[in-house]
Design a protein around this motif. Structure first.
Motif, short mmCIF file in Angstrom:
data_model
loop_
_atom_site.label_atom_id
_atom_site.label_comp_id
_atom_site.label_asym_id
_atom_site.label_seq_id
_atom_site.Cartn_x
_atom_site.Cartn_y
_atom_site.Cartn_z
N UNK A 107 61.43 5.52 -15.51
CA UNK A 107 60.32 5.85 -16.40
C UNK A 107 60.64 7.17 -17.09
N UNK A 108 60.59 7.14 -18.42
CA UNK A 108 60.92 8.32 -19.23
C UNK A 108 59.67 9.02 -19.71
N UNK A 109 59.71 10.34 -19.64
CA UNK A 109 58.63 11.21 -20.10
C UNK A 109 59.08 11.91 -21.37
N UNK A 110 58.11 12.27 -22.23
CA UNK A 110 58.42 13.10 -23.39
C UNK A 110 59.57 12.57 -24.22
N UNK A 111 59.54 11.30 -24.58
CA UNK A 111 60.61 10.67 -25.36
C UNK A 111 61.96 10.79 -24.69
N UNK A 112 61.99 10.81 -23.37
CA UNK A 112 63.24 10.79 -22.63
C UNK A 112 63.75 12.15 -22.17
#
Length: 147
Positions: free
Chosen positions: A117-122
């Motif tokens: 799962x990626x946060x903040x556009x990765x």
């Protein structure tokens, strides 16, 4: 020669190639559960991580790490072997833009794929991490930070 068929085909290709932006929190939870499992535990880790970034708590962020992992910062790649590495070098390893993106992350805007799962556009990735070779237990941990 007519450009209309070409224009219609081009428009269709653009629309079909564009990502779907409208997803709900329920959609994200369902994707996490389908691909990884333990979506409820992810929700708990998400809350801890977001609060830690919002309130400037590097110790809680470090506690969520799956060691060792890498941090890309300042044009270099750093190996983080233990929580103290992240805590002691937090101001160097995480930019203010990264901190701002993570502290304001909307659950419905998370990236969910087979890697995690990626946060903040990765800029930060979490994945379900096995505690042993048989994967008898697992937890959600930070596996990469990309400033």
């Amino acid at each position: 020669m007519s450009f209309k068929p070409f224009a219609v085909a081009l428009f269709a290709a653009i629309v079909l190639a564009s990502p779907a932006f409208a997803q709900s929190e329920e959609d994200v939870m369902s994707q996490i559960e389908t691909l990884h499992g333990k979506s409820v535990e992810f929700g708990e880790a998400f809350g801890l991580l977001q609060d830690a970034f919002l309130f400037g708590d590097p110790t809680t962020i470090a506690d969520l790490g799956a060691y060792p992992f890498e941090v890309a910062a300042n044009g270099e790649l750093y190996d983080i072997f233990e929580p103290e590495d992240l805590v002691d070098n937090f101001d160097v390893l995480l930019t203010q833009d990264t901190i701002d993106a993570l502290s304001s992350q909307d659950f419905a805007d998370l990236i969910v794929n087979s890697d995690g799962v990626g946060f903040g556009d990765g800029v930060l990735w979490m994945s379900l991490v096995c505690v042993d070779d048989s994967c008898s237990g697992s937890y959600w941990g930070i596996i990469r930070i990309n400033n």
